[in-house]
Write an enzyme that holds these catalytic residues in place. Sequence first.
Site, PDB file in Angstrom:
ATOM      1  N   GLU A 164      12.189 214.984  70.168  1.00 29.66           N
ATOM      2  CA  GLU A 164      11.131 213.984  70.204  1.00 29.66           C
ATOM      3  C   GLU A 164      11.589 212.707  69.513  1.00 29.66           C
ATOM      4  OE1 GLU A 164       6.934 215.701  69.575  1.00 29.66           O
ATOM      5  OE2 GLU A 164       7.185 214.334  67.885  1.00 29.66           O
ATOM      6  N   TYR A 173       6.230 206.841  72.918  1.00 28.12           N
ATOM      7  CA  TYR A 173       6.553 208.223  72.562  1.00 28.12           C
ATOM      8  C   TYR A 173       7.374 208.843  73.682  1.00 28.12           C
ATOM      9  CZ  TYR A 173       6.008 213.269  72.193  1.00 28.12           C
ATOM     10  OH  TYR A 173       6.272 214.613  72.125  1.00 28.12           O
TER      11      TYR A 173
END
Lengths: 381, 381, 290, 290
Positions: free
Chosen positions: A189, A101
């Site tokens: 993101e 991530y």
Amino acid sequence: MKIHEYQAKEIFSRYSIPVTREELCFTVEEVSSATQKLGLPVVVKAQVLAGGRGKAGGVKLAKSLDEATTAATAILGMDIKGYTVEKVLVAEGVRFNNEVYVGLTIDRKSKSVIFMASREGGVEIEEVAKENPDAILKFPIDPDLGMTPFLARKIAFSLFTEFSLVKQAADMFQKLYRIFMDTDASLVEINPLVITDEGNLLALDGKMNFDDNALFRQSAIEAIMEPDEDEKVELDAKSKGLTFIRLDGSIGCMVNGAGLAMATMDMIKLYGGEPANFLDIGGSSSPKKVIDAMNLILSDPKVKVVMINIFGGITRCDDVARGLVAALEQIKVEIPIVIRLAGTNSKEGLEILKQAQLPVVETMTQAAQKAITLCETISHL
Amino acid sequence: MKIHEYQAKEIFSRYSIPVTREELCFTVEEVSSATQKLGLPVVVKAQVLAGGRGKAGGVKLAKSLDEATTAATAILGMDIKGYTVEKVLVAEGVRFNNEVYVGLTIDRKSKSVIFMASREGGVEIEEVAKENPDAILKFPIDPDLGMTPFLARKIAFSLFTEFSLVKQAADMFQKLYRIFMDTDASLVEINPLVITDEGNLLALDGKMNFDDNALFRQSAIEAIMEPDEDEKVELDAKSKGLTFIRLDGSIGCMVNGAGLAMATMDMIKLYGGEPANFLDIGGSSSPKKVIDAMNLILSDPKVKVVMINIFGGITRCDDVARGLVAALEQIKVEIPIVIRLAGTNSKEGLEILKQAQLPVVETMTQAAQKAITLCETISHL
Amino acid sequence: MSILVNKNTKLIVQGITGRDGSFHASKMKAYGTNVVGGVSPGKGGQEVDGIPVFNTVSDAVKATGADTSIIFVPAPLAADAILEASEAGVSLVISISEGVPTLDMIKVTPYLKKNGTKLIGSNCPGLITPGEALVGILPGNIFLKGGVGLMSRSGTLTYEMVHQLTTNGLGQSTCVGIGGDPVAGLYFQELLQMFQDDPETEAIVLIGEIGGDAEEQAAQYIKENVTKPVVAFIAGQSAPEGKRMGHAGAIISSGTGTAEEKIAAFEAVGVPVARRPEEIPALLIKMLKK
Amino acid sequence: MSILVNKNTKLIVQGITGRDGSFHASKMKAYGTNVVGGVSPGKGGQEVDGIPVFNTVSDAVKATGADTSIIFVPAPLAADAILEASEAGVSLVISISEGVPTLDMIKVTPYLKKNGTKLIGSNCPGLITPGEALVGILPGNIFLKGGVGLMSRSGTLTYEMVHQLTTNGLGQSTCVGIGGDPVAGLYFQELLQMFQDDPETEAIVLIGEIGGDAEEQAAQYIKENVTKPVVAFIAGQSAPEGKRMGHAGAIISSGTGTAEEKIAAFEAVGVPVARRPEEIPALLIKMLKK
């Protein structure tokens, strides 16, 4: 403000960040031809501005053309958290062996942009944050330096050991920061960012939110935004000088000031009621604004009572009262109204309202209690 | 490194800074047709990489086509400080009523880029600096902020009173700073910046210098550079790892290190000689470098004696001596050489040189004195 | 005493010729604030309500010795105005402007730190030391001189609280609206320190909001450093997750910054939290009697 | 004592796997410098001459407790390397890299100031405290422990000077090559202060160059703050106007920064200026006898 996955990944591509080959489709037929073009397997993904679409069944892997069209048929038209799926993204199915991530957001504490990285990619980062906060590494970015090569490398070394991946990642992180700054983002993101079997980094998903306050200088972002129904109402309200957020309750609120509006909602809840909205009308006494605000509240069929809570500061209560009277003369309100007016010249203001036979109270508590009582009475009719 | 006025103004134009309409011409014919195109009057300006071209007669106002061609004939081929004028800029003659100076450069003291502004434009800023330093206002630019709108406005208010000019100027100053940063400049200058009769700011002249150390990332600037003869020699030397600057004297110098090279030249001058060059061969003992350096020195016919001054540090003197011997065996030097060698292992080094029958001394003073004596002897032959 | 502003404050108003700037400049002057000048590029030499206008903050500071500046310029220009004030040597800047991009505030922050400039806001109602100086858009007439220091992330809610205090005879030393933007200037912690050090302040009221963790940090700070009584209120107990409640910029996300957490944090360190604004005076009186 | 580096210095070498980095790392180690680690991205885990290599300065500092870093990376990467060292908490950075763009150094400067990191260079030969630590590319063998503090804008000229000192029995406390780039780290003024405060330093040699006004400022500083004997030398007395003398970056322009002006500035404050390097020892001895 949010944009779709496919839009975020288009922006990533423009900065040469590798993303999956993919096509946006509005129909099952389009999904079919996109699948043939991209080659099997493919992933069919709902494009909605809500989180948790995976859990809701909005993401499906298809190993055959049949599976792809079946998935598309299931997903298109699906409801995810109140959003109807109108389009899907068909992306190449990629073999990979590691998911991480990475994300950038604003950090209130360090007053800077912060880079978040976690080896536990692929799942909702909020869950990682709750269950294993140490698994998320945070790197505040000095506003004067920006994302320096050394910092990008330091972050990359925290995620990968192989140097070829570190180099790819460091390059990508500098680009992500540039995207964040160039677009006045509030969130950028990639989750998951994967290592393909060929040893390359690839963004499987992408997410971007933006700073509403900066939209005036981000016309390209403004142009691709697709406000949903609620947001359209909010934007329309904003254009009238109102801040409005629709909620699920039955007591419509009209308040001056955001903090007081929140406190008003809190009071309603405290005494067992449910607010139908957050509505801040700002600091003026113009009847026009009150009319716009009232129309906004009444457009919600769930609203059974309207509670107006005004604290007169610079704008005196008598002026506010005159504005309210003028507004309520022009607009037909069929449901009960409770008005609370306090602050500068409140006596004069309350007198004006009483003469106009409007129901007034003096404290927030009284207002909330009265609104709830009225609401319950109506519900029992 | 410098570029021509017309090149600087092309860069200004790309950033929407208003400059005079103008054309670059190589022949009198081109000047004639440029004049007809631009309309009278015009200014014909020599394009050479030397200052003081105005005083040298390299800038002429022409009120008729005849005057323009006469000016062009006079200027083309003219010698200005050793530079032959090969091209002229023909610019529209503009009516104006005020000239100011603005420039950006590096400030060693504040370790920042500094903006200089003076109401006394049109003359050489160096003269203003000497005679009336207070007439030049200096504004260091915070590296983290850059040229903020407020700073640009503050500078603009120091030059102009009319607000429409202040606004134009503030906008222009932000652009000049952006040019400075984008191109790794070491100097960006508009002198004069004028107010036209129509009330607009206009750059009549433009000057830009660049940071040699940053050329590796400024390919567009590198591409438009036109090194003159001296600079070509310097660049060629640089490509061989040598730092070379041609001077006017008769004693060729070969030294390791810039500071020592300067000190060596100082010694020569102190004892009445004149150095023919500055030449820093850096810190290696490779015969190749010595040969290149020697060829460079000997390419100057004014050189009558070569003085080599080496201080052996990390590179030991015996290695240096061996390198010198190897080099001087390969290259035929017809004029006298004086070698001074000191530092680590100097005894061994000197021994090697003596055995090769090269003339050595032990101190810089001796070397300088001997070189000068030899030089005078040759001159008297 | 009091904190940040008092009768010696020399204030300039950036954006004084604009609608809001001129309106509030007059209001502040009428309250008794020592408004020494205004700034509006290109309007230098003019006057607004008898207040001299300058082209740059630098000119204004040189001419007036101003130490405090309040900003009423449009949001896209606010960051530059803050920097201009800081560069000119102003030590306290109050930015009222609403809607300033977050990245602009991030850019501004280290420069202010470097210069030692204190900032309140943006997107705040300003501050007041009752009877001495009003620097903001607060309604001066609702305040009463006294011993309660108040700090708040909200505007009208502050007025509501002050109204409760004043009508109950609890005067205020200084009331500061710090604004609710994600990246702002002075925050609870710095102000708690100032109120703690201010001999005129006897008790402190802290009005927080959902979003961020400023309240949690404040609670920790109070535990370690504040000996004066503190009472708190948190707005947004009823706000649903993931919704942004207007200009306050309060966002709840992923279980941090909820009202429950903030209330718990305060109560854990002995700071009583009012559930209704009306409860604040009684809580304060109780704390002061201890 | 001595200044900046000594036997307690824990040094890391950035760019240790490069040609110059590995060569000088070994030289420094051989001299006795406490070289605790090296940095080379992607080479973490390797060793150079027994010195452990790390991927990042941060890793190296965490593992070794290094407080000083020397930089041997290519010029385009030098600024980033300096920032990396500062961010990792190194308190003294010596940048040897030659040809660093001026704007890179301008960008680096305020960050170092904010972090309290001292920088020497770029484009400098480093520094040495004879007998304790060599941090640079200076030839260690020409130095002698003693009481002369030396600072210089030049490389080989420094060696020349030190050679003169050492052969005349005048040992050195610390010798610092500050480099000749237009925008550099520590300069004469800061070093004069350090030498003045260092009990081991009895006298100071300052080697200047044409260009800039660092020498003039140093003279002023000496007048006001330095009580120890100082002697100076200025290179470039014969340099023609407008020419840039090699990597030293010395530029004479518009009558400022000439050797004559610098010499005059020193002599005006009682600092004798040698006309030839050979004169330095005699001048020093004369000053020390006073």
